[in-house]
Design a protein around this motif. Sequence first.
Motif, PDB file in Angstrom:
ATOM      1  N   ARG A 279       0.841  -1.189   0.000  1.00 41.34           N
ATOM      2  CA  ARG A 279       0.000   0.000   0.000  1.00 41.34           C
ATOM      3  C   ARG A 279       0.882   1.247   0.000  1.00 41.34           C
ATOM      4  O   ARG A 279       2.067   1.179   0.362  1.00 41.34           O
ATOM      5  CB  ARG A 279      -0.941  -0.025   1.206  1.00 41.34           C
ATOM      6  N   PRO A 280       0.321   2.385  -0.395  1.00 39.95           N
ATOM      7  CA  PRO A 280       1.152   3.589  -0.560  1.00 39.95           C
ATOM      8  C   PRO A 280       1.923   3.988   0.692  1.00 39.95           C
ATOM      9  O   PRO A 280       3.048   4.486   0.599  1.00 39.95           O
ATOM     10  CB  PRO A 280       0.131   4.664  -0.950  1.00 39.95           C
ATOM     11  N   ASP A 281       1.328   3.767   1.883  1.00 38.67           N
ATOM     12  CA  ASP A 281       2.025   4.163   3.117  1.00 38.67           C
ATOM     13  C   ASP A 281       3.028   3.111   3.584  1.00 38.67           C
ATOM     14  O   ASP A 281       3.712   3.318   4.588  1.00 38.67           O
ATOM     15  CB  ASP A 281       1.017   4.472   4.222  1.00 38.67           C
ATOM     16  N   GLU A 282       3.117   1.984   2.875  1.00 41.34           N
ATOM     17  CA  GLU A 282       4.061   0.908   3.187  1.00 41.34           C
ATOM     18  C   GLU A 282       3.958   0.488   4.649  1.00 41.34           C
ATOM     19  O   GLU A 282       4.958   0.194   5.296  1.00 41.34           O
ATOM     20  CB  GLU A 282       5.489   1.318   2.828  1.00 41.34           C
TER      21      GLU A 282
ATOM     22  N   TYR B 148       7.658  -1.509  -0.829  1.00 38.56           N
ATOM     23  CA  TYR B 148       7.960  -1.722  -2.236  1.00 38.56           C
ATOM     24  C   TYR B 148       9.314  -2.402  -2.399  1.00 38.56           C
ATOM     25  O   TYR B 148       9.503  -3.231  -3.295  1.00 38.56           O
ATOM     26  CB  TYR B 148       7.897  -0.400  -2.991  1.00 38.56           C
TER      27      TYR B 148
ATOM     28  N   GLU C 139      -3.025   3.712  -8.486  1.00 38.37           N
ATOM     29  CA  GLU C 139      -1.746   4.310  -8.084  1.00 38.37           C
ATOM     30  C   GLU C 139      -0.692   4.009  -9.151  1.00 38.37           C
ATOM     31  O   GLU C 139      -0.370   2.855  -9.408  1.00 38.37           O
ATOM     32  CB  GLU C 139      -1.302   3.736  -6.740  1.00 38.37           C
TER      33      GLU C 139
ATOM     34  N   GLU D  13      -7.638   5.258  -0.806  1.00 42.43           N
ATOM     35  CA  GLU D  13      -6.390   5.655  -0.161  1.00 42.43           C
ATOM     36  C   GLU D  13      -6.543   5.576   1.354  1.00 42.43           C
ATOM     37  O   GLU D  13      -7.520   6.060   1.926  1.00 42.43           O
ATOM     38  CB  GLU D  13      -6.017   7.070  -0.579  1.00 42.43           C
TER      39      GLU D  13
ATOM     40  N   LYS E 286       2.394   4.376  -8.945  1.00 44.09           N
ATOM     41  CA  LYS E 286       3.528   3.705  -8.310  1.00 44.09           C
ATOM     42  C   LYS E 286       3.324   2.194  -8.289  1.00 44.09           C
ATOM     43  O   LYS E 286       4.274   1.423  -8.473  1.00 44.09           O
ATOM     44  CB  LYS E 286       3.700   4.253  -6.888  1.00 44.09           C
TER      45      LYS E 286
END
Length: 240
Positions: free
Chosen positions: A45-48, A53, A75, A97, A77
């Motif tokens: 997820r974007p907030d890791e 990643y 996303e 999000e 990314k």
Amino acid sequence: MTKLSVNINKFGTIRNSRGGENPSVLKAAIDAQLFGADGVTVHPRPDERHIRYADVRAIRPIITTEFNIEGNCREQKFIDLVLEVKPHQVTLVPDAEGQLTSDHGWDTITHKDYLVEMIRIFKSAGIRTSIFVDPVPAMVEGAAATGTDRIELYTEAYARDYAKDRNAAIAPYVTAADQAHALGMGINAGHDLDLHNLQFFARQVPYLDEVSIGHALICDALYLGYENAIQLYKRQLATE
């Protein structure tokens, strides 16, 4: 037999709560395969907040079974990561999000054009596609129109209602699986499947290719041991 893909996100959650690399997400991926899992799933997820990643990049070279990356393809990314890593399968999930966990499938009618384009991008890179879908006939039919290889049936409703009336709880999933198969799609499933409800689901739902299980399996592993938990889940998927 239906394959078991182990979602290792929770190892990242525990690691990140303390910093450092304990428990090792990479070792969790290696051991999942060593202990009999048919694949490894991650959902960055974007907030890791759990899987990072960088973890996804580190895990890919050690996969000897199957690698499934779940995530929100809204996303850029995420899209870039999947195209870089090239997992065996990408599962597209309509997360908002900051969402705590996945809680619904795609509206495959409203978002048809968008999904067609995303699926085209991933399939052109040689990646099998699956999209998260509720067991609703219109949504299954809409999924077929996107060109996806598979659907992943969102099983929270089944898990919630299993104890009350398991036959009623399973009925929409049997219908959805029959419909998906007739439309030429493979069938995956996941969310809140556990040792109590998995066997019935696997024996009742036809054409089931794969289940992806993380939270319940990792919780059980805390008590039962990781290897033993995976073998117990595999036993639930046996046809006889």
